[in-house]
Design an enzyme around this catalytic site. Structure first.
Site, PDB file in Angstrom:
ATOM      1  CD  GLU A 141       2.105  -9.102   1.616  1.00 14.93           C
ATOM      2  OE1 GLU A 141       2.051 -10.175   2.210  1.00 14.93           O
ATOM      3  OE2 GLU A 141       1.092  -8.450   1.304  1.00 14.93           O
ATOM      4  CE1 TYR A 187      -9.975   0.934  -7.567  1.00 12.50           C
ATOM      5  CE2 TYR A 187      -8.203   1.349  -9.131  1.00 12.50           C
ATOM      6  CZ  TYR A 187      -8.962   0.474  -8.375  1.00 12.50           C
ATOM      7  OH  TYR A 187      -8.684  -0.860  -8.416  1.00 12.50           O
ATOM      8  CE1 TYR A 189      -2.520  -3.663  -7.971  1.00 14.65           C
ATOM      9  CE2 TYR A 189      -1.346  -1.662  -7.373  1.00 14.65           C
ATOM     10  CZ  TYR A 189      -1.707  -2.973  -7.097  1.00 14.65           C
ATOM     11  OH  TYR A 189      -1.258  -3.568  -5.952  1.00 14.65           O
ATOM     12  NE  ARG A 243      -4.576   2.739 -10.208  1.00  9.40           N
ATOM     13  CZ  ARG A 243      -4.405   3.936  -9.707  1.00  9.40           C
ATOM     14  NH1 ARG A 243      -4.005   4.928 -10.465  1.00  9.40           N
ATOM     15  NH2 ARG A 243      -4.615   4.142  -8.430  1.00  9.40           N
ATOM     16  CB  CYS A 302     -18.499   2.798 -26.864  1.00  6.75           C
ATOM     17  SG  CYS A 302     -17.947   2.886 -28.558  1.00  6.75           S
ATOM     18  N   GLY A 358       0.788  -1.226   0.000  1.00  8.38           N
ATOM     19  CA  GLY A 358       0.000   0.000   0.000  1.00  8.38           C
ATOM     20  C   GLY A 358       0.818   1.273   0.000  1.00  8.38           C
ATOM     21  NE  ARG A 404      -0.694   2.221  -5.422  1.00  5.61           N
ATOM     22  CZ  ARG A 404      -1.897   2.116  -6.003  1.00  5.61           C
ATOM     23  NH1 ARG A 404      -2.126   2.700  -7.146  1.00  5.61           N
ATOM     24  NH2 ARG A 404      -2.866   1.431  -5.418  1.00  5.61           N
TER      25      ARG A 404
HETATM   26  N1  LLP Z   1      -0.516  -7.197  -0.218  1.00  2.38           N
HETATM   27  C1  LLP Z   1      -1.827  -7.473  -0.355  1.00  2.38           C
HETATM   28  C2  LLP Z   1      -2.417  -8.526   0.467  1.00  2.38           C
HETATM   29  C3  LLP Z   1      -2.595  -6.764  -1.275  1.00  2.38           C
HETATM   30  O1  LLP Z   1      -3.877  -7.045  -1.402  1.00  2.38           O
HETATM   31  C4  LLP Z   1      -1.995  -5.746  -2.050  1.00  2.38           C
HETATM   32  C5  LLP Z   1      -2.774  -4.987  -3.020  1.00  2.38           C
HETATM   33  C6  LLP Z   1      -0.624  -5.507  -1.895  1.00  2.38           C
HETATM   34  C7  LLP Z   1       0.080  -6.248  -0.958  1.00  2.38           C
HETATM   35  C8  LLP Z   1       0.139  -4.497  -2.711  1.00  2.38           C
HETATM   36  O2  LLP Z   1      -0.321  -3.201  -2.584  1.00  2.38           O
HETATM   37  P1  LLP Z   1       0.537  -2.024  -3.279  1.00  2.38           P
HETATM   38  O3  LLP Z   1       1.873  -1.991  -2.588  1.00  2.38           O
HETATM   39  O4  LLP Z   1       0.660  -2.341  -4.700  1.00  2.38           O
HETATM   40  O5  LLP Z   1      -0.242  -0.788  -3.046  1.00  2.38           O
HETATM   41  N2  LLP Z   1      -6.116  -1.739  -8.232  1.00  2.38           N
HETATM   42  C9  LLP Z   1      -5.865  -0.763  -7.191  1.00  2.38           C
HETATM   43  C10 LLP Z   1      -4.953  -1.300  -6.125  1.00  2.38           C
HETATM   44  C11 LLP Z   1      -5.430  -2.610  -5.536  1.00  2.38           C
HETATM   45  C12 LLP Z   1      -4.499  -3.160  -4.517  1.00  2.38           C
HETATM   46  C13 LLP Z   1      -4.866  -4.574  -4.174  1.00  2.38           C
HETATM   47  N3  LLP Z   1      -4.023  -5.170  -3.209  1.00  2.38           N
HETATM   48  C14 LLP Z   1      -5.322   0.507  -7.819  1.00  2.38           C
HETATM   49  O6  LLP Z   1      -5.151   0.556  -9.028  1.00  2.38           O
HETATM   50  O7  LLP Z   1      -5.098   1.504  -7.125  1.00  2.38           O
END
Ligand code: LLP
Length: 439
Positions: free
Chosen positions: A298, A342, A398, A338, A369, A256, A301
């Protein structure tokens, strides 16, 4: 070469402008690449990806004695990227048989793969066990039963983590908030279900409970929700130690970590997250008299977002006097959903005239469309003409992983640039591909 406009800072770390005013990434003129590979083209910069991997590893290790970084492959995964992640020594977070399959296709070390997900199928779990996956991050009671049965049948032991819902709001979009009580993910602590899950796994002879995991949501622009969640989860760990003699040797704080998409909204740097979270976890470990553990982050992004640039060709331009000027490009919400999903905001650059003054306000729309198919609303660009190449930065995470064939539009080609050379890492889909599986 020159530094160009301020928005160039959002592009990959190797970005610069050449004497012709063209955007260059990884030593490659993106206009030449757009002509060579066609558009829409997603271009990744290998240096930026590797740099981010190293930064995560070094910053977390600086502040925490035993830290491990996983790449969350849902942000974007293909074989070329999986190889880079493997070479950089990160682990991998997968959430499906498909992501697991891609990891296996490059011989990713399976002991470094963590399997997340709120509804893993029996087939997916079978595959994970067959390939000796490192950890299954167990999400619910159904999965405890299923995994118990499958490991017994095989006569094996499986290391697991339990995904908990700490009840912390990370202040992000509702669609990507996961750590609050009303979530489909994880065992809630406040209802007693997390405690019951620990009891069940501790009494299972085939499951080896290594630690606890949480993931609050994405993107999270503050470190404070992680501190709060770490406190709730470590207090819970303390309680479970007393009750079931469970001692956690791993704490997975999820992902996140935010990135900067626009000039207005900055994101904390990796060091800030690493330092603040590690400090709080260390304090809690000594305050609660818990043993040393491994801290796992983890991140998806923050590894690939800035490394990816989306390149489109401008086509139709519709000027509605006193209302809005639409610049329509040859991609849209099928390659980047996105913005409509969002309300995500982006910047843009006319990549073939990047040193010209940006004095016209336009809206960049896709070719699909739907009226909601707008990629960037109200961005200042030099007066765009049909045929210009529009570059949108921070598109590495994403976009491709959520791409679709809506309107039967083939998914874009993907290239990776490094030291003046760019290779296709995925071909553009063809019309034949669109009907290949039809019977
Ligand atoms: N760990 C778990 C259990 C997760 O569900 C996620 C993301 C991550 C790690 C990695 O999160 P990151 O570091 O990438 O923020 N489609 C959305 C984001 C969905 C995230 C889902 N889970 C977007 O485009 O903003």
């Amino acid at each position: 070469m020159s530094n160009g406009p301020a928005k160039l800072a959002l592009f990959p770390l190797t970005s610069e402008l050449n004497d012709g005013g063209h955007l260059c990434v990884g030593g490659c003129d993106v206009i030449s690449l757009a002509h060579e590979f066609g558009t829409p083209l997603y271009l990744f910069d290998e240096y930026t990806i590797r740099h981010k991997c190293r930064e995560f590893k070094s910053e977390f290790s600086r502040y925490f004695s035993d830290a491990s970084i996983l790449y969350a492959s849902k942000a974007f995964l293909n074989k070329a990227l999986a190889r880079i992640i493997k070479e950089e020594g990160l682990g991998l977070d997968v959430v499906s048989g498909g992501e697991l399959y891609i990891a296996r296709a490059v011989d990713f070390p399976m002991d470094k793969v963590y399997f997340h997900g709120n509804n893993k199928t029996p087939q997916e779990l079978e595959m994970a066990l067959e390939w000796n996956i490192g950890r299954v991050v167990v999400d619910n009671f159904y999965e405890i039963d299923l995994l118990n049965r499958l490991t017994k049948e095989r006569g094996i032991q499986q290391d697991v983590l339990l995904r908990l819902t700490p009840g912390v709001d990370p202040h992000t979009h509702q669609h990507t908030t996961t750590g609050t009580l009303d979530s489909k993910f994880g065992f809630p602590i406040s209802t007693g279900q997390a405690g019951e899950a620990v009891r069940q796994v501790m009494s299972s002879s085939n499951l080896n409970l290594r630690g606890l995991a949480f993931h609050l949501g994405s993107p999270i622009f503050e470190a404070q929700p992680y501190e709060l969640a770490a406190e709730i989860v470590l207090r819970f760990a303390r309680e479970m130690e007393g009750k079931y003699s469970f001692s956690a040797s791993e704490l997975d704080i999820g992902g996140g970590f935010a990135v900067q998409y626009t000039r207005e909204k900055e994101a904390p740097d990796i060091a800030h997250y690493a330092q603040t979270i590690s400090k709080r976890v260390n304090e809690l470990l000594s305050e609660l008299k818990l043993g040393r553990l491994q801290l796992i982050a983890e991140t998806g992004r923050a590894i690939v977002a800035q490394a990816g640039v989306a390149l489109y060709t401008a086509g139709a331009i519709k000027d509605i006097p006193d209302v809005r000027k639409y610049v329509c490009v040859d991609g849209g919400m099928n390659d980047n959903v996105r913005p409509p999903l969002y309300g995500a905001k982006y910047e843009a650059l006319v990549a073939n005239r990047a040193s010209e003054e940006e004095d016209e306000l336009v809206t960049i729309a896709g070719k699909l469309c739907e009226s909601g198919d707008v990629l960037v609303r109200d961005v200042k660009l030099p007066s765009v003409t049909s045929g210009d190449i529009i570059a949108i930065p921070v598109c590495g995470a994403y976009s491709l992983s959520m791409a679709s064939n809506y309107n039967a539009i083939p998914r874009p080609a993907i290239a990776m640039a490094r030291e003046g050379k760019a290779l296709l890492i995925r071909q553009r889909e063809s019309y034949q591909n669109l009907v290949a599986l039809d019977t």
